[in-house]
Enzyme design. Structure first.
Site, PDB file in Angstrom:
ATOM      1  N   SER A 176       0.831  -1.206   0.000  1.00  0.00           N
ATOM      2  CA  SER A 176       0.000   0.000   0.000  1.00  0.00           C
ATOM      3  C   SER A 176       0.869   1.261   0.000  1.00  0.00           C
ATOM      4  O   SER A 176       1.665   1.462  -0.915  1.00  0.00           O
ATOM      5  CB  SER A 176      -0.958  -0.041   1.193  1.00  0.00           C
ATOM      6  OG  SER A 176      -2.008   0.894   1.025  1.00  0.00           O
ATOM      7  N   ASP A 231      -9.484  -6.250  -4.257  1.00  0.00           N
ATOM      8  CA  ASP A 231      -9.051  -5.045  -3.544  1.00  0.00           C
ATOM      9  C   ASP A 231     -10.046  -3.906  -3.778  1.00  0.00           C
ATOM     10  O   ASP A 231     -10.260  -3.475  -4.911  1.00  0.00           O
ATOM     11  CB  ASP A 231      -7.655  -4.638  -4.037  1.00  0.00           C
ATOM     12  CG  ASP A 231      -6.994  -3.593  -3.153  1.00  0.00           C
ATOM     13  OD1 ASP A 231      -7.711  -2.883  -2.419  1.00  0.00           O
ATOM     14  OD2 ASP A 231      -5.756  -3.487  -3.194  1.00  0.00           O
ATOM     15  N   HIS A 235      -7.415  -5.959  -0.067  1.00  0.00           N
ATOM     16  CA  HIS A 235      -6.250  -5.071   0.019  1.00  0.00           C
ATOM     17  C   HIS A 235      -5.228  -5.555   1.046  1.00  0.00           C
ATOM     18  O   HIS A 235      -4.027  -5.369   0.870  1.00  0.00           O
ATOM     19  CB  HIS A 235      -6.720  -3.654   0.378  1.00  0.00           C
ATOM     20  CG  HIS A 235      -5.635  -2.632   0.354  1.00  0.00           C
ATOM     21  ND1 HIS A 235      -4.974  -2.273  -0.807  1.00  0.00           N
ATOM     22  CD2 HIS A 235      -5.069  -1.892   1.361  1.00  0.00           C
ATOM     23  CE1 HIS A 235      -4.067  -1.353  -0.526  1.00  0.00           C
ATOM     24  NE2 HIS A 235      -4.092  -1.111   0.771  1.00  0.00           N
TER      25      HIS A 235
END
Length: 339
Positions: A148, A278, A306
């Protein structure tokens, strides 16, 4: 029954009752403390030690296991509002003799919290490079892994310091222009139009908002007791002002598309791992990286959101190890041809 025997049972029962009652009390009254104990326990069980490193007065907090050896060392960068312990699930499935380093990103957990400039992607790349130098991690090329926000930082780091690395793994990285907008990005656009900085889904302040954030980040649906949700919120609330400041810096003009703007400069072998489901950063970003960097290894995981490293820790560790071994074998074969 003999009185001494009765007393023995009473004492034994009382001895057992104390830790049980303490656990129940912690669960009901101090769930945040219980969560911290949980991480401490898993770090200890997995052999991860917490240390600090300083660079010109700036302090980094990190955990580590093992020492540099024949395999490359591995540095893991966590995502927004997380901390070094988010990698423990993956660490569990990595070789015990591998040198692993998990660092708290700038401003997060035990690492110094300073000015907003450190929270931009360029600022974080600069700080992580300082950390790498402070512990001598770049004495020989290492594997850099980020998820991320950490994936954004890892990708830009690879474009800036290729000689430091033997490979880079990006897991659902931020910082791209995604062909398909995710549910989260659509929500951000709504908040931007309304000029509402208090409704950011990744910065919960109630158990209900925490539950919604977990649903957003994870494909797997966990039934989490309200006490634990409250504990997770209690741990985060003192940091929410910082998270808000950091988040606004990350979505600002300088950082929003940092990885996209620099990906063509990545020459290090690249691995991309993404959850097909995601909802935070759309999986279409994987095709953007694959197109920009020929030869990239791309792995798209079914039934995964995610939070790849938490939902699929064993699979993540396996893919990472396969990639590292493949790069080592390629280097050996290349050296044989040269000789």
């Amino acid at each position: 029954m003999d009185l001494d025997v009765v007393n023995m049972f009473i004492i034994a029962g009382g001895t057992l009752a104390i830790p049980i009652l303490a656990f129940v009390a912690s669960f009901l009254l101090w769930p945040a403390a219980l969560i911290k104990v949980y991480y401490w326990y898993w770090r200890r069980r997995l052999g991860m030690q917490v240390d600090y490193a300083e660079y010109e007065g700036y302090r980094f907090c990190y955990s580590h296991r093992g020492t540099p050896g024949t395999r490359p060392s591995v540095l893991l960068l966590h995502g927004f509002s997380a901390h070094k312990d988010m990698w423990l699930g993956v660490v569990k499935f990595l070789p015990k003799n591998m040198h692993l380093v998990c660092v708290d990103m700038p401003g997060h957990e035990g690492t110094t919290r300073s000015s907003a400039v450190d929270y931009s992607i360029e600022g974080q790349v600069k700080r992580i490079h300082q950390f790498v130098k402070s512990i001598g991690l770049n004495r020989k090329p290492f594997q850099l892994i980020g998820t991320s926000m950490g994936g954004n930082v890892a990708g830009v780091y690879a474009s800036r310091h290729p000689s430091d690395l033997c490979g880079v793994t990006l897991i659902c990285p931020a910082g791209l222009q995604y062909p398909t907008e995710s549910k989260f990005v659509q929500r951000l656009r709504e908040l931007e139009k309304a000029q509402d900085s208090d409704g950011i889904p990744l910065i919960p302040s109630t158990p209900e908002e925490m539950e919604e954030m977990l649903k957003l980040c994870s494909y797997v649906r966990f039934k989490i007791p309200k006490q634990i949700l409250q504990g997770l919120v209690d741990v985060r609330i003192p940091n929410n002002d910082f998270y808000r400041e950091c988040f606004m810096e990350l979505v600002g003009e300088k950082s929003r598309h940092s990885l996209h703007e620099n990906m063509h400069l990545i020459s290090t072998p690249l691995q991309v791992i993404w959850g097909k489901n995601d909802q935070v950063l759309d999986v279409s970003g994987a095709s953007v990286l694959a197109k920009a960097i020929p030869g990239s290894q791309v792995h798209l995981l079914d039934n995964c959101g995610h939070s790849v490293v938490m939902e699929r820790p064993r699979k993540s560790a396996q893919l990472i190890m396969d990639f590292i071994i493949a790069q080592q074998n390629a280097a050996i074969n290349s050296n044989k041809k040269l000789s």
